[in-house]
Design a protein around this motif. Structure first.
Motif, mmCIF file in Angstrom:
data_model
loop_
_atom_site.group_PDB
_atom_site.id
_atom_site.type_symbol
_atom_site.label_atom_id
_atom_site.label_comp_id
_atom_site.label_asym_id
_atom_site.label_seq_id
_atom_site.Cartn_x
_atom_site.Cartn_y
_atom_site.Cartn_z
ATOM 1 N N THR A 3 32.875 -54.139 81.484
ATOM 2 C CA THR A 3 33.273 -53.002 82.317
ATOM 3 C C THR A 3 33.325 -51.758 81.447
ATOM 4 O OG1 THR A 3 34.590 -54.382 83.809
ATOM 5 C CG2 THR A 3 35.067 -52.016 83.785
ATOM 6 N N THR A 4 32.530 -50.771 81.813
ATOM 7 C CA THR A 4 32.487 -49.504 81.090
ATOM 8 C C THR A 4 33.118 -48.416 81.935
ATOM 9 O OG1 THR A 4 30.410 -50.149 80.017
ATOM 10 C CG2 THR A 4 30.994 -47.813 79.955
ATOM 11 N N VAL A 6 33.521 -44.408 82.320
ATOM 12 C CA VAL A 6 32.876 -43.177 81.875
ATOM 13 C C VAL A 6 33.667 -41.979 82.400
ATOM 14 C CG1 VAL A 6 30.587 -44.197 81.658
ATOM 15 C CG2 VAL A 6 31.259 -43.178 83.831
ATOM 16 N N VAL A 252 24.256 -44.431 79.347
ATOM 17 C CA VAL A 252 24.447 -45.255 80.542
ATOM 18 C C VAL A 252 23.513 -46.455 80.513
ATOM 19 C CG1 VAL A 252 24.336 -45.281 83.064
ATOM 20 C CG2 VAL A 252 25.271 -43.292 81.882
ATOM 21 N N ALA A 255 25.086 -49.080 78.467
ATOM 22 C CA ALA A 255 26.172 -49.743 79.196
ATOM 23 C C ALA A 255 25.627 -50.725 80.230
ATOM 24 C CB ALA A 255 27.057 -48.699 79.870
ATOM 25 N N VAL A 263 29.669 -50.171 85.529
ATOM 26 C CA VAL A 263 30.006 -48.836 85.039
ATOM 27 C C VAL A 263 30.817 -48.122 86.113
ATOM 28 C CG1 VAL A 263 29.117 -46.624 84.214
ATOM 29 C CG2 VAL A 263 27.898 -48.743 83.661
ATOM 30 N N LEU A 276 24.462 -42.043 87.604
ATOM 31 C CA LEU A 276 24.317 -43.495 87.474
ATOM 32 C C LEU A 276 23.416 -44.035 88.578
ATOM 33 C CD1 LEU A 276 25.108 -46.318 86.390
ATOM 34 C CD2 LEU A 276 27.163 -46.166 87.831
#
Length: 288
Positions: A3-4, A6, A252, A255, A263, A276
């Motif tokens: 899990t990112t 941002v 991105v 990720a 994300v 994204l």
């Protein structure tokens, strides 16, 4: 599953941002006010918009709103991310979340960064929608005035340019004729993430050298390298961030390439969520 989280940067600010979180963290808000010398909650919630849009105020306000949003997100969900990234100013929120510095230290860094960037002199930025970086660079070779450079690589077909004030008016026609869907002037007062910021970067680098950063508890992607920061080079890369492009598409992409690749945008607005989506669509088209 990775899990990112941002965090957005300048351009995502709006009057009313942070309303849900300010009341939950009054002690941090009071501390922020003592550093800044004004009420950051009043600025974020009531404006005026002109002041909130001034770089000197925008960046500290976004840092506070983003940091509180992160604390609230973790409190509500119990999820501590396994990877972090932030777009330009948002990288400081990511570094706070990763433990590189405490809330107030991060605010001190951001306030000085904002001051130096605001003092760097006139300039402008514009977003080119509908062309990839290669095509934009090709067109610039024929039509760009001196000093125009690529500042942000935001999405496969969204590139931000920095340069002299008025570059939007100069470049809009040739870029649209060259295939751009639109060219949008950005509400900033300087040519950020370009060599125009070099004097500010030199002063900011000297300022950063007076701080010691903690080792990161969570990996944070660097805007400059699009790879996780190394503790030893953190100050150097934050300095370079002022004069080099934000490689957001690559951040991105990194990720998304992690196991699970989830994300989530945290903080004001949904600008990064839109970028994204564009990257996901581009990847799906390439795989089809």
């Amino acid at each position: 599953m990775t899990t990112t989280y941002v965090f957005p940067g300048q351009g995502s600010h709006r009057v009313g941002m942070g309303e849900a979180a300010f009341g939950r963290y009054p002690h941090l808000v009071r501390q922020a006010d003592s550093v800044l010398g004004y009420s950051v909650a009043d600025l974020c919630l009531s404006g005026p918009a002109e002041r909130l849009g001034d770089t000197r105020y925008t960046q500290p306000a976004l840092y506070v709103a983003g940091s509180l949003a992160y604390l609230e997100r973790v409190r509500e969900t119990g999820i501590v991310p396994s990877l972090l990234a932030g777009h330009s100013l948002g990288e400081y929120v990511a570094l706070f979340a990763a433990g590189a510095f405490d809330f107030l230290t991060g605010l001190e860094l951001v306030a000085e960064r904002a001051r130096l960037m605001a003092e760097a002199g006139d300039g402008g930025m514009c977003a080119v929608i509908g062309l990839d970086a290669g095509r934009v660079t090709e067109l610039l070779a024929d039509v760009a005035p001196e000093g125009v450079t690529v500042a942000n690589l935001n999405a496969p077909r969204q590139v931000v340019l920095s340069g002299p004030r008025g570059l939007h008016d100069t470049l809009r026609g040739p870029l649209v004729d060259g295939g751009a869907r639109s060219v949008v002037s950005l509400p900033v007062s300087g040519a950020f993430h370009s060599p125009h910021m070099r004097p500010a970067a030199e002063r900011f680098g000297a300022f950063l050298r007076s701080y010691r950063f903690n080792d990161l508890k969570i990996p944070v992607l660097s805007n400059v390298t699009a790879r996780p920061h190394e503790d030893a080079s953190l100050g150097e890369l934050l300095t370079r961030q002022l004069v080099e492009p934000v490689r957001w598409t690559e951040c991105v992409g990194y990720a998304l390439d992690q196991p699970g690749g989830d994300v989530v945008e945290v903080g004001p607005g949904r600008v990064l969520t839109g970028l994204l989506r564009q990257l996901r669509e581009s990847r799906a088209e390439a795989a089809a």
